[in-house]
Design an enzyme around this catalytic site. Sequence first.
Site, mmCIF file in Angstrom:
data_model
loop_
_atom_site.group_PDB
_atom_site.id
_atom_site.type_symbol
_atom_site.label_atom_id
_atom_site.label_comp_id
_atom_site.label_asym_id
_atom_site.label_seq_id
_atom_site.Cartn_x
_atom_site.Cartn_y
_atom_site.Cartn_z
ATOM 1 N N SER A 88 0.695 -1.183 -0.105
ATOM 2 C CA SER A 88 0.079 -0.117 0.086
ATOM 3 C C SER A 88 0.918 1.161 0.057
ATOM 4 O O SER A 88 2.228 1.053 0.204
ATOM 5 C CB SER A 88 -0.957 -0.012 1.047
ATOM 6 N N ASP B 96 -1.117 -1.525 -4.102
ATOM 7 C CA ASP B 96 -2.389 -1.714 -3.386
ATOM 8 C C ASP B 96 -2.977 -0.122 -3.362
ATOM 9 O O ASP B 96 -2.394 0.613 -2.838
ATOM 10 C CB ASP B 96 -2.310 -2.697 -2.064
ATOM 11 N N GLU C 117 -11.092 -0.012 -9.793
ATOM 12 C CA GLU C 117 -12.447 -0.271 -8.764
ATOM 13 C C GLU C 117 -13.575 0.671 -9.163
ATOM 14 O O GLU C 117 -13.508 1.596 -9.522
ATOM 15 C CB GLU C 117 -11.839 -0.029 -7.279
ATOM 16 N N HIS D 28 -12.869 -3.012 4.534
ATOM 17 C CA HIS D 28 -11.440 -3.027 5.135
ATOM 18 C C HIS D 28 -11.469 -2.947 6.651
ATOM 19 O O HIS D 28 -12.313 -2.365 7.251
ATOM 20 C CB HIS D 28 -10.700 -1.590 4.597
ATOM 21 N N GLY D 29 -10.465 -3.548 7.100
ATOM 22 C CA GLY D 29 -10.263 -3.596 8.582
ATOM 23 C C GLY D 29 -10.795 -4.855 9.448
ATOM 24 O O GLY D 29 -11.150 -5.709 8.755
ATOM 25 N N SER E 178 -10.472 -10.080 4.704
ATOM 26 C CA SER E 178 -10.079 -11.062 5.726
ATOM 27 C C SER E 178 -11.240 -11.614 6.519
ATOM 28 O O SER E 178 -12.348 -10.795 6.787
ATOM 29 C CB SER E 178 -9.192 -9.960 6.896
ATOM 30 N N ASP F 270 -5.138 -8.394 4.571
ATOM 31 C CA ASP F 270 -4.052 -7.804 5.278
ATOM 32 C C ASP F 270 -4.403 -7.815 6.956
ATOM 33 O O ASP F 270 -3.705 -8.052 7.546
ATOM 34 C CB ASP F 270 -4.272 -6.245 4.822
HETATM 35 P P1 13P Z 1 -8.761 -6.504 5.025
HETATM 36 O O1 13P Z 1 -8.688 -5.292 5.774
HETATM 37 O O2 13P Z 1 -10.113 -7.265 4.873
HETATM 38 O O3 13P Z 1 -7.811 -7.600 5.342
HETATM 39 O O4 13P Z 1 -8.515 -6.112 3.457
HETATM 40 C C1 13P Z 1 -7.371 -5.844 3.063
HETATM 41 C C2 13P Z 1 -7.296 -5.055 1.636
HETATM 42 O O5 13P Z 1 -8.433 -5.222 0.817
HETATM 43 C C3 13P Z 1 -6.184 -4.690 0.922
HETATM 44 O O6 13P Z 1 -6.382 -4.017 -0.144
HETATM 45 O O1 G3H Z 2 -6.671 -1.708 1.969
HETATM 46 C C1 G3H Z 2 -5.713 -1.439 2.906
HETATM 47 C C2 G3H Z 2 -5.024 -2.203 3.312
HETATM 48 O O2 G3H Z 2 -5.285 -3.133 4.448
HETATM 49 C C3 G3H Z 2 -3.447 -1.461 3.368
HETATM 50 O O3 G3H Z 2 -3.641 -0.840 4.755
HETATM 51 O O4 G3H Z 2 -2.932 1.383 4.031
HETATM 52 O O5 G3H Z 2 -2.672 0.713 6.397
HETATM 53 O O6 G3H Z 2 -1.195 -0.275 4.665
HETATM 54 P P1 G3H Z 2 -2.630 0.406 4.947
HETATM 55 ZN ZN ZN Z 3 -8.284 -3.029 -0.357
#
Ligand code: 13P
Ligand code: G3H
Ligand code: ZN
Length: 309
Positions: free
Chosen positions: A50, A82, A134, A180-181, A214, A256
């Site tokens: 990322s 990413d 996206e 996410h998260g 996740s 992630d």
């Molecule tokens: P998670 O937070 O569900 O792991 O998603 C990660 C993601 O989409 C990274 O682009």
């Molecule tokens: O989609 C986001 C990923 O989990 C990356 O997270 O931007 O905190 O590295 P980050």
């Molecule tokens: Zn993502």
Amino acid sequence: MPLVTTKEMFKKAYEGGYAIGAFNVNNMEIIQGIVDAAKEERAPLILQVSNGARKYAKPVYLRKLVEAAVEDSGLPIALHLDHGDTFELCVQSIKDGFTSVMIDASHLPFKENIKVTSEVVKYAHDHGVVVEAELGRLEGVEDDIKVSAADSSYTDPDQVQEFVSKTGVDSLAIAIGTSHGAFKFKGEAKLRFDILEEVSKRLPGFPIVLHGASSVIPEYVDIINKNGGSMQGAKGIPEDMLRKAASMAVCKINIDSDLRLACTAAIRQHLAENPSHFDPRQYLGPARSLITELVRHKLVNVLGCNGKA
Ligand code: 13P
Ligand code: G3H
Ligand code: ZN
């Protein structure tokens, strides 16, 4: 073998009804933990970085580590940006040696998303790099941006053909209810498989990407909560839903948060049991091992890409 693009991996995954794991990487232990699992299971891999990871670790360190992973494992590995949010960041990543980039302009109006995505595709394809874009918007936190439930939106299947044909993009991330998260659902988990189905009818043979995928493994949340953490209410996507998505048009599943949970659970538990330890290898070693266990589980029991390298 040099780093590869995702072209071949996605073609085989689509035809085989499985998905490739796209794992976010930020340091050596995370990379080694993932790659050890993929090596044992002979799985192709996408290691993704990322913008936050670029800032944390510097792209050159991550690229060299990923090149080391290729040398160590002999696996087909793609290095992917990413959530690239600008044309410039995508160009820089391509110059840094990435073989795949995501331009995420999903927050922009449809026509502007098409415009910036097309610009990235032109540059990337001229340099032998593939592009993910996206359509629709996921809830949750990416880098420092928090997308609220009110600002999130499902992908509109009526837009996907025009988007893909006008941009020439290689894969498409869609919003079907993942986020996410580590706090994805308050009540029951719900994904809009009808949207995925409809999108795949409009785009036969075309690889779809699932972000925010996740499972937020309860065992890791428990370990964190029992060892000084506070993650009550954390909840992710049930694995049977991910398996179903992988058997459909979804060829890339992004993970992630589960890596972060495994890492933190192992470190918290280790330090709670060994309060006098202060050598980072003593707690980063178990973190790396638990990541390997987690990724093996994902490759074999969720993604189905074991033995496909
Ligand atoms: P998670 O937070 O569900 O792991 O998603 C990660 C993601 O989409 C990274 O682009
Ligand atoms: O989609 C986001 C990923 O989990 C990356 O997270 O931007 O905190 O590295 P980050
Ligand atoms: Zn993502």
